[in-house]
Design a protein around this motif. Structure first.
Motif, PDB file in Angstrom:
ATOM      1  N   ARG A  11      -8.416   7.381  -8.183  1.00 59.13           N
ATOM      2  CA  ARG A  11      -7.918   6.448  -7.817  1.00 59.13           C
ATOM      3  C   ARG A  11      -6.953   5.947  -7.019  1.00 59.13           C
ATOM      4  NH1 ARG A  11      -1.239   8.160 -10.173  1.00 59.13           N
ATOM      5  NH2 ARG A  11      -0.226   6.452  -9.168  1.00 59.13           N
ATOM      6  N   CYS A  12      -7.043   6.944  -5.755  1.00 59.11           N
ATOM      7  CA  CYS A  12      -6.726   6.381  -4.675  1.00 59.11           C
ATOM      8  C   CYS A  12      -7.403   5.826  -4.628  1.00 59.11           C
ATOM      9  CB  CYS A  12      -6.601   8.426  -3.593  1.00 59.11           C
ATOM     10  SG  CYS A  12      -5.034   9.418  -3.522  1.00 59.11           S
ATOM     11  N   ASP A  13      -9.313   5.690  -4.482  1.00 55.90           N
ATOM     12  CA  ASP A  13     -10.262   5.152  -4.401  1.00 55.90           C
ATOM     13  C   ASP A  13     -10.361   5.469  -2.917  1.00 55.90           C
ATOM     14  OD1 ASP A  13     -12.533   3.717  -4.380  1.00 55.90           O
ATOM     15  OD2 ASP A  13     -11.652   1.579  -4.383  1.00 55.90           O
ATOM     16  N   GLY A  14     -11.113   7.117  -2.649  1.00 49.56           N
ATOM     17  CA  GLY A  14     -11.200   7.459  -1.022  1.00 49.56           C
ATOM     18  C   GLY A  14     -11.045   8.983  -1.313  1.00 49.56           C
ATOM     19  N   GLU A  15     -11.520   9.817   0.002  1.00 50.90           N
ATOM     20  CA  GLU A  15     -11.911  10.325  -0.115  1.00 50.90           C
ATOM     21  C   GLU A  15     -10.815  11.136   0.193  1.00 50.90           C
ATOM     22  OE1 GLU A  15     -14.031  12.829   3.015  1.00 50.90           O
ATOM     23  OE2 GLU A  15     -15.510  12.725   1.945  1.00 50.90           O
ATOM     24  N   ARG A  16     -10.265  12.444  -0.753  1.00 51.86           N
ATOM     25  CA  ARG A  16      -8.692  13.426  -0.528  1.00 51.86           C
ATOM     26  C   ARG A  16      -9.197  14.713  -0.614  1.00 51.86           C
ATOM     27  NH1 ARG A  16      -8.161   8.677   0.917  1.00 51.86           N
ATOM     28  NH2 ARG A  16      -6.340   7.560  -0.064  1.00 51.86           N
ATOM     29  N   LYS A  17      -8.782  15.175  -0.439  1.00 52.98           N
ATOM     30  CA  LYS A  17      -8.359  16.766  -0.300  1.00 52.98           C
ATOM     31  C   LYS A  17      -8.256  17.405  -1.736  1.00 52.98           C
ATOM     32  CE  LYS A  17      -6.352  21.015   0.868  1.00 52.98           C
ATOM     33  NZ  LYS A  17      -4.971  22.049   1.116  1.00 52.98           N
ATOM     34  N   CYS A  18      -8.531  17.345  -2.865  1.00 52.54           N
ATOM     35  CA  CYS A  18      -8.716  17.934  -4.226  1.00 52.54           C
ATOM     36  C   CYS A  18      -8.867  19.481  -4.876  1.00 52.54           C
ATOM     37  CB  CYS A  18     -10.158  17.576  -4.690  1.00 52.54           C
ATOM     38  SG  CYS A  18      -9.766  15.802  -4.921  1.00 52.54           S
TER      39      CYS A  18
END
Length: 239
Positions: A11-18
């Protein structure tokens, strides 16, 4: 404590903390006599710590795909196995679905579902289905606004106009959206991309105003101080 790592959020279309809610490592080996292949697939069910989207993440490698290098100090050979990353759902295309659409899921899940499918049809260039979906989305929005669901679409546009929800110009543009949906549903009419984008923008502006920002603005009334009455003028004393 839930383990965390970084991954590409669809959804953000980027690397994120998950956050990792579940994981399973699946090593494999195939023996064909003299030839043997092996590798591993790592499966994870993860949630973006930002937008909270839950998605599937898979990382895999096999020994048939490798890179060779040498250690800069010892000179020893180093073998690495590149990993292939797959996430589902795939990242959404930019410029189609506005972020406020996700907020509608909290207000009207059925309306959110049809809007989501409209954007999926749009991205797949299934413009007949997408045009029919616009008509259905308008219909569900009027239901959200307490318009009698038994009315025809034309009657619903007229009632919105008479109730002051929309103006004359918006009534005409929404009428065009419903007529386009009817043509797609009953006569197989397919708009081109540019035409559909105009129809979509028209409906987006209506839905955002009456479902998202309109309701939010009305909720502010309780926090805005009421206007204080002006003091009455005192009569002038007789001289």
């Amino acid at each position: 404590m839930t383990e965390a790592f970084r991954a590409h959020c669809p959804r953000c279309d980027g690397e994120r903390k998950c956050l990792i809610h579940g994981e399973f490592d699946q090593p494999w080996c195939e023996d064909h006599g003299r030839n043997q292949m092996q590798g591993q697939m790592d499966h994870k069910l993860v949630q973006c710590a930002g937008c909270e989207t839950v998605f599937y993440y898979r990382s895999s490698w096999d020994d048939q795909d490798w890179d060779g290098d040498y250690h800069p100090v010892t000179g020893e050979s180093i073998i690495t196995y590149p990993r292939t990353i797959v996430t589902y759902p795939v990242p959404e295309k930019k410029g189609h679905k506005p972020d406020w659409v996700w907020d509608i899921g909290q207000k009207d899940p059925q309306l959110f579902k049809i809007l989501y499918e409209v954007y999926q049809a749009y991205e797949a260039e299934s413009f007949i289905l997408a045009a029919v979906g616009l008509r259905t989305a308008f219909d569900l929005t009027t239901t959200y606004l307490k318009i009698d669901p038994g009315h025809t679409l034309e009657q619903k546009v007229k009632e919105l106009r008479e109730n002051g929800v929309i103006g004359e110009t918006e009534a005409m543009t929404l009428q065009t959206v419903t007529e386009a949906g009817n043509a797609a549903a009953h006569r197989g009419w397919s708009p081109d991309r540019e035409t559909f984008q105009i129809l979509l923008t028209t409906l987006e502006q209506f839905v955002h105003r009456v479902v998202v920002s309109g309701k939010a603005a009305l909720s502010l009334n309780a926090n805005i101080p009421a206007r204080q009455p002006k003091p009455k003028k005192q009569p002038k004393p007789n001289s």
